[in-house]
Scaffold this active site. Sequence first.
Site, PDB file in Angstrom:
ATOM      1  N   CYS A 173       0.816  -1.012   0.061  1.00 61.43           N
ATOM      2  CA  CYS A 173      -0.020   0.010   0.032  1.00 61.43           C
ATOM      3  C   CYS A 173       0.938   1.276  -0.021  1.00 61.43           C
ATOM      4  CB  CYS A 173      -0.888  -0.018   1.186  1.00 61.43           C
ATOM      5  SG  CYS A 173      -1.997  -1.156   1.033  1.00 61.43           S
TER       6      CYS A 173
HETATM    7  N1  COA Z   1     -20.481  -8.846   7.045  1.00 57.76           N
HETATM    8  C1  COA Z   1     -21.209  -8.905   8.442  1.00 57.76           C
HETATM    9  N2  COA Z   1     -20.474  -9.277   9.669  1.00 57.76           N
HETATM   10  C2  COA Z   1     -19.121  -9.506   9.329  1.00 57.76           C
HETATM   11  C3  COA Z   1     -18.289  -9.600   8.109  1.00 57.76           C
HETATM   12  C4  COA Z   1     -19.194  -9.311   7.078  1.00 57.76           C
HETATM   13  N3  COA Z   1     -18.587  -9.323   5.823  1.00 57.76           N
HETATM   14  N4  COA Z   1     -17.225  -9.528   8.357  1.00 57.76           N
HETATM   15  C5  COA Z   1     -16.820  -9.848   9.863  1.00 57.76           C
HETATM   16  N5  COA Z   1     -18.083  -9.602  10.374  1.00 57.76           N
HETATM   17  C6  COA Z   1     -18.349  -9.743  11.910  1.00 57.76           C
HETATM   18  C7  COA Z   1     -17.463 -10.727  12.246  1.00 57.76           C
HETATM   19  O1  COA Z   1     -17.694 -12.059  12.516  1.00 57.76           O
HETATM   20  C8  COA Z   1     -17.527 -10.241  13.810  1.00 57.76           C
HETATM   21  O2  COA Z   1     -18.555 -10.671  14.299  1.00 57.76           O
HETATM   22  P1  COA Z   1     -18.537 -11.110  16.057  1.00 57.76           P
HETATM   23  O3  COA Z   1     -18.450  -9.746  16.760  1.00 57.76           O
HETATM   24  O4  COA Z   1     -20.039 -11.630  16.355  1.00 57.76           O
HETATM   25  O5  COA Z   1     -17.489 -12.086  16.318  1.00 57.76           O
HETATM   26  C9  COA Z   1     -17.763  -8.711  13.653  1.00 57.76           C
HETATM   27  O6  COA Z   1     -18.422  -8.485  12.278  1.00 57.76           O
HETATM   28  C10 COA Z   1     -16.274  -7.696  13.916  1.00 57.76           C
HETATM   29  O7  COA Z   1     -15.393  -8.399  13.027  1.00 57.76           O
HETATM   30  P2  COA Z   1     -14.126  -7.771  12.733  1.00 57.76           P
HETATM   31  O8  COA Z   1     -13.242  -8.542  11.799  1.00 57.76           O
HETATM   32  O9  COA Z   1     -13.323  -7.534  14.202  1.00 57.76           O
HETATM   33  O10 COA Z   1     -14.332  -6.512  12.057  1.00 57.76           O
HETATM   34  P3  COA Z   1     -13.738  -4.889  12.149  1.00 57.76           P
HETATM   35  O11 COA Z   1     -14.520  -3.910  12.994  1.00 57.76           O
HETATM   36  O12 COA Z   1     -12.328  -5.111  12.769  1.00 57.76           O
HETATM   37  O13 COA Z   1     -13.672  -4.403  10.914  1.00 57.76           O
HETATM   38  C11 COA Z   1     -12.071  -4.338   9.049  1.00 57.76           C
HETATM   39  C12 COA Z   1     -13.026  -5.343   9.993  1.00 57.76           C
HETATM   40  C13 COA Z   1     -11.274  -5.384   7.981  1.00 57.76           C
HETATM   41  C14 COA Z   1     -12.815  -3.582   8.158  1.00 57.76           C
HETATM   42  C15 COA Z   1     -11.047  -3.357   9.740  1.00 57.76           C
HETATM   43  O14 COA Z   1     -10.337  -4.322  10.878  1.00 57.76           O
HETATM   44  C16 COA Z   1      -9.999  -2.889   9.131  1.00 57.76           C
HETATM   45  O15 COA Z   1     -10.136  -2.017   8.038  1.00 57.76           O
HETATM   46  N6  COA Z   1      -8.807  -2.875   9.489  1.00 57.76           N
HETATM   47  C17 COA Z   1      -7.589  -2.177   9.039  1.00 57.76           C
HETATM   48  C18 COA Z   1      -7.345  -2.844   7.865  1.00 57.76           C
HETATM   49  C19 COA Z   1      -6.457  -2.548   6.932  1.00 57.76           C
HETATM   50  O16 COA Z   1      -6.222  -1.240   6.763  1.00 57.76           O
HETATM   51  N7  COA Z   1      -5.705  -3.123   6.238  1.00 57.76           N
HETATM   52  C20 COA Z   1      -4.792  -2.847   5.329  1.00 57.76           C
HETATM   53  C21 COA Z   1      -5.084  -3.437   4.062  1.00 57.76           C
HETATM   54  S1  COA Z   1      -3.927  -2.943   2.880  1.00 57.76           S
END
Ligand code: COA
Length: 374
Positions: A157
């Site tokens: 990135c």
């Molecule tokens: N639809 C519905 N629910 C979902 C889901 C989806 N597509 N994906 C995950 N969930 C659920 C999970 O099962 C979890 O449920 P639970 O609380 O019952 O266990 C809940 O949502 C939270 O999941 P989590 O993975 O902890 O979500 P989050 O709030 O961390 O968001 C991201 C996920 C990926 C959006 C976030 O972590 C993020 O953007 N992080 C930074 C990533 C980044 O910058 N990466 C660089 C890439 S180059």
Amino acid sequence: MSITPVISATGLFTPPESISNEELVASFNAYAEAFNAANADAIARGEVTALMPSSAEFIEKASGIKARHVMSKAPILDPAIMAPRWSERPNEEISVLAEIGVAAARDALARAGRDAADVDAVLCAASNMERPYPAMAIEIQDALGIDGFAFDMNVACSSATFGIQTAADFVRSGNARSVLVVSPEICSGHLNWRDRDSHFIFGDVATAVLVEAVDMAPTVHWEILGTRLKTVFSNNIRNNFGFLNRAHPETRDAADKLFVQEGRKVFKEVVPMVARLIVEQAEKLGIDPATLRRMWLHQANAGMNRLIAQRVLGHEASEDESPTVLDTYGNTSSAGSIIAFHRNNEDMAGGDTGLICSFGAGYSVGTVFVRKVA
Ligand code: COA
């Protein structure tokens, strides 16, 4: 004597097709339902875990993403395929990645009023190259008719900001006077569209940044005040695809040969690292971070950007201070902060100071402080 490097212009190529969260979720849920039906017995015996449905509401709330542009919409949404598809091109035809890179580069050249013959170097700075060699950058150089040198570089990135520093260093040292940093990001090719946790993250795009010696730049340009790069190894964003996968064919198609991340950990670890680097670099340059007119941050997650901007500016940033393109583009890897800059800089006045900042896999962070000259 060191020559001052500036950004003369930027360019953008946006694929015409776009997928909304609702379309994406309908496709994922059809796949999950079919999977659960096909594996009903094994699921009942506890041998296979049933797939949970995705939700458009979760996606927007957790990431800020509402839609993403892609190079090949229909196969991505087809529950039986869930990947981009197009015919393999013969060697005589321009590669897909090079083609969109050239489109973005031509846009930047046109905006700068620059003839490609005056460009000395091309860096193809992106998360994924279409092939190991010949370099994508050399193909782009050839398509543009540039006499000089070109090479590929990959810092995930942060590829574009690392490319800008490299180009600026070439200009400072006199090794090149005009350098194109091209970032074609076909992220749909390395996204696991069957993974509920990440299927919504990425989109496709290409950007270009023209970095030049100040004496040849157009009247309106952006002086590069200073850059700073940092990398710290982490497995929390990883993709194990590579040429040595042939050495272990039994795992060649496993999910880790696509993008995998520990999103929560990334969020927690990267935010403080980025904010600290920005503040330190601002101090070094004699810039009060609170006076930054605008921050064009990496576009991965709206919540991350809110926190980083807050720590840097000392208050909640408005959309004007920290513009978002994440909503319509999704995460476009290294291109994200460049799209944000490209689409949100014309209204700024001469003397205004801003920051282009990327962060992501590696971990990697890149900062580019710029001042508008008009
Ligand atoms: N639809 C519905 N629910 C979902 C889901 C989806 N597509 N994906 C995950 N969930 C659920 C999970 O099962 C979890 O449920 P639970 O609380 O019952 O266990 C809940 O949502 C939270 O999941 P989590 O993975 O902890 O979500 P989050 O709030 O961390 O968001 C991201 C996920 C990926 C959006 C976030 O972590 C993020 O953007 N992080 C930074 C990533 C980044 O910058 N990466 C660089 C890439 S180059």
